[in-house]
Design an enzyme around this catalytic site. Structure first.
Site, PDB file in Angstrom:
ATOM      1  N   HIS A 160       0.798  -1.164   0.110  1.00 49.81           N
ATOM      2  CA  HIS A 160      -0.053   0.022   0.025  1.00 49.81           C
ATOM      3  C   HIS A 160       0.767   1.160  -0.103  1.00 49.81           C
ATOM      4  CE1 HIS A 160      -4.089  -1.650   0.485  1.00 49.81           C
ATOM      5  NE2 HIS A 160      -3.074  -2.818   0.894  1.00 49.81           N
ATOM      6  N   ASP A 176      -4.656   6.543   0.973  1.00 49.80           N
ATOM      7  CA  ASP A 176      -5.032   5.142   0.344  1.00 49.80           C
ATOM      8  C   ASP A 176      -6.333   4.740   0.771  1.00 49.80           C
ATOM      9  OD1 ASP A 176      -3.444   2.056  -0.264  1.00 49.80           O
ATOM     10  OD2 ASP A 176      -4.659   2.111   1.712  1.00 49.80           O
TER      11      ASP A 176
END
Ligand code: UDP
Length: 477
Positions: A19, A117
Site C-alpha cells: 500500500h 490510500d
C-alpha cells in the site's frame, strides 16, 4: 510566498509495502506529467517499515518529500484481526500524529488536496479542516471499486452468506461473480470485521474523488458504470496502469542469479510462480505445487516462501522470519528439477522477470499490482487467488479479459498436483496458449497507450490537476 504557483498536495499511504509503493508511483507519475506539483507523503507504519520500502523512498525525486509517523506497535492492536482491519487500526491509531503533521505543514505551505490510500480513509476527515479537496487512491481494480460501492445494497438485499447464493452476483458494468470470489473480508457476515468493512466502504463515498489504478480500455464496463451521471458515487478517475519500472533492492545474489538463469532459457518457455509480498501456502499445498510443476515438464522460476498453516497472508505486514523455505519442498525435488527449474527464496526482481523474453506465463496470487505488471509486460496468467480481493481479480483476468486460466480447487481448498500440471501445460503450449497470448498482446498494447501523451489516463490526470491548478490561482487573487 504569494507568487508561488506550486500545487502542494499531501499523500497518506496505507500500511505495508503493497500500500506504500503504489501511491508513491502515482505521486511520481503526477509530478513527471505536472512538474508544478509538490507532494508530501506522510507514512503510517505498524512496527518498523519493511526494508523493501527503503529503496524506493531513497530514490524519490526532489519534489516528493516523505515523513514517517511514529510507529504503531503490533502489541497495541487487538490480536488475531484480519489484515485489512490491522491496517485500518494502524491508521486510526496514527490519526493524532497525522493531524499534527498536516497542521504544521499547512502553516508553511498552502495544501490543495489530500490523497489517501483506501485503507486510510479516516484521514480524509482532516481535509475540510485544512481546506483541502479529498481523494482516495484506490490501488485495486475498478471492478473492486464498483463492488465496494455496491456492497451496502447487496448487504440489504441478501439474507444468507454471499458464498451460499446459488447464482453469480451481478453488479452494473462488472463480470458477474460467485459470492465465494468476493473479498475474503465479506465471507463471514456475522463477524466484526465484516461490519467494520461495510462501514469502511460507505465512507469511501465521502471523498471528493477516487483515483483508481486501472484504465478505461481494461475495465470499460465498471469504469463507465462508475462515472455515469447519477450513479451517486464520487467522481472516479482511472489513472493507471501505474507500476514500478524496475524492482528495487535486488542486492541479493539469489535475485540476480535468477536473471542470468533466465538468459539461458528459450523465448516464452518459463513459468514464473509467485504469490506476492506476503502470500504463503500451506505445507500440503507447497508439496502439491512442487510435484505439479515437476509433472508439467515445463521450465519454472518459483519464489518459495515458508508455509503458514494459520493464514495465507502471514508475511504481508511485517518482514518474514528467516525460516529456510527450501526444507518444505518434497524430498529430492530440487535435485530432480535442477535442469527445469530455478527456486528463489529472497525478494524476486519481479519487473525484470516479467519483462524478460524467456518468461511465457505467470502463476500469480493476483494481487492487483502483480496483475497490472503482468498485463503491462504481456504475460498471460494462471490465477491462484489467496486472500483480499484476489478472487475478484482472478475472475476479471479469466472470464472478463480472457488472458488467464484458473485451476480447480478441491473440496479441501487444495489445487492437486495433476491439476497444477494440467493448467500449466494449457497455459504454456498449444492452441489455448496461443489464444491467451494474442489476447494479452492486445491488452498490453492498450495498456501502454493509456499513459501516452494523449492516452485516456493521461487526460484524466490532466483534468484532475487542472482543477487543483485553478484552485491555487483562485487563492492567489
Ligand atoms: N514483488 C517483488 N518481488 C517479490 C514479491 C513481490 O518485486 O518477491 C512485488 C511485485 O512486483 C508487486 C508487489 O511486490 O509490485 C506485490 O503487490 P501485489 O499487489 O501483487 O500483491 P501483495 O503483495 O499486495 O499481495
Amino acid at each position: 510566498n504569494f507568487m508561488d504557483k506550486t500545487i502542494h498536495i499531501a499523500v497518506v499511504p496505507g500500511v505495508g509495502y503493497g500500500h506504500l509503493v503504489p501511491i508513491l508511483h502515482f505521486s511520481k507519475l503526477l509530478i513527471q506529467l505536472h512538474p508544478d506539483i509538490h507532494v508530501t507523503c506522510i507514512i503510517p507504519t505498524l512496527g518498523s517499515p519493511p526494508s523493501s520500502s527503503e529503496t524506493i523512498l531513497q530514490t524519490l525525486p526532489s519534489n516528493i518529500d516523505y515523513m514517517f509517523l511514529p510507529e504503531v506497535q503490533p502489541s497495541d492492536l487487538p490480536q488475531g484481526l484480519p489484515m485489512e482491519i490491522q491496517i485500518q487500526l494502524t491508521v486510526t491509531n496514527s490519526l493524532p500524529y497525522l493531524h499534527e503533521a498536516l497542521k504544521s505543514l499547512a502553516l508553511r505551505i498552502p495544501l490543495v488536496a489530500l490523497v489517501v490510500d483506501a485503507f486510510a480513509v479516516e484521514a480524509l476527515n482532516f481535509a475540510k479542516e485544512f481546506n483541502m479537496l479529498s481523494y482516495i487512491y484506490f490501488c485495486a481494480a475498478a471492478s473492486t471499486l464498483a463492488w465496494s460501492f455496491y456492497l451496502p445494497k447487496l448487504d440489504e438485499e441478501t439474507t444468507c452468506e454471499y458464498r451460499d447464493l446459488p447464482e453469480p452476483i451481478k453488479v452494473p458494468g462488472c463480470v458477474p461473480l460467485h459470492g465465494r470470489d468476493l473479498l475474503t473480508i465479506v465471507q463471514d457476515r456475522s463477524s466484526q470485521a465484516y461490519k467494520y468493512f461495510l462501514q469502511h466502504v460507505k465512507s469511501l463515498s465521502f471523498a471528493d474523488g477516487v483515483l483508481v489504478n486501472s484504465f478505461l480500455e481494461m475495465e470499460m464496463g465498471p469504469i463507465n458504470a462508475l462515472t455515469e451521471e447519477g450513479s451517486g458515487n464520487p467522481s472516479v478517475y482511472p489513472v493507471g496502469p501505474i507500476i514500478q519500472t524496475v524492482t528495487g533492492s535486488v542486492d541479493d545474489a539469489n535475485g540476480l542469479e535468477c536473471l542470468s538463469w533466465l538468459d539461458k532459457q528459450q523465448s516464452c518457455s518459463v513459468l514464473y510462480v509467485s504469490f506476492g509480498s506476503g502470500g504463503t501456502l500451506s505445507h500440503e499445498q507447497i508439496v502439491e505445487l512442487a510435484l505439479g510443476l515437476e509433472l508439467s515438464n515445463q521450465k519454472f522460476l518459483w519464489v518459495v516462501r515458508a508455509p503458514s498453516s494459520s493464514s495465507s497472508n502471514a508475511a504481508y505486514l511485517s518482514a518474514q522470519n528467516d525460516v529456510d523455505a527450501l526444507q518444505f519442498l518434497p524430498s529430492g525435488f530440487l535435485e530432480r528439477t535442477k535442469e527445469e527449474g530455478f527456486v528463489i527464496t529472497s525478494w524476486a526482481p519481479q519487473i525484470q522477470i516479467l519483462s524478460h523474453s524467456s518468461v511465457g506465463g505467470f502463476l500469480s496470487h493476483c494481487g492487483w499490482s502483480s496483475t497490472l505488471e503482468s498485463v503491462v509486460h504481456g504475460v498471460p496468467l494462471i490465477t491462484w487467488p489467496m486472500f483480499a480481493e484476489q478472487g475478484m481479480n482472478a475472475v476479471l483476468v479469466t472470464e472478463g479479459l480472457k488472458v488467464g486460466l484458473r485451476p480447480r480447487v478441491n473440496e479441501n481448498g487444495i489445487v492437486e498436483r495433476v491439476e497444477v500440471a494440467k493448467v500449466i501445460k494449457r497455459l504454456m503450449e498449444g492452441e489455448e496458449c496461443e489464444k491467451l497470448h494474442n489476447n494479452m498482446k492486445e491488452l498490453k498494447e492498450v495498456a501502454s497507450n493509456a499513459l501516452k501523451e494523449d492516452g485516456s489516463s493521461t487526460k484524466t490526470i490532466s483534468q484532475l490537476t487542472l482543477k487543483w491548478r485553478n484552485l491555487v490561482q483562485k487563492n492567489q487573487i
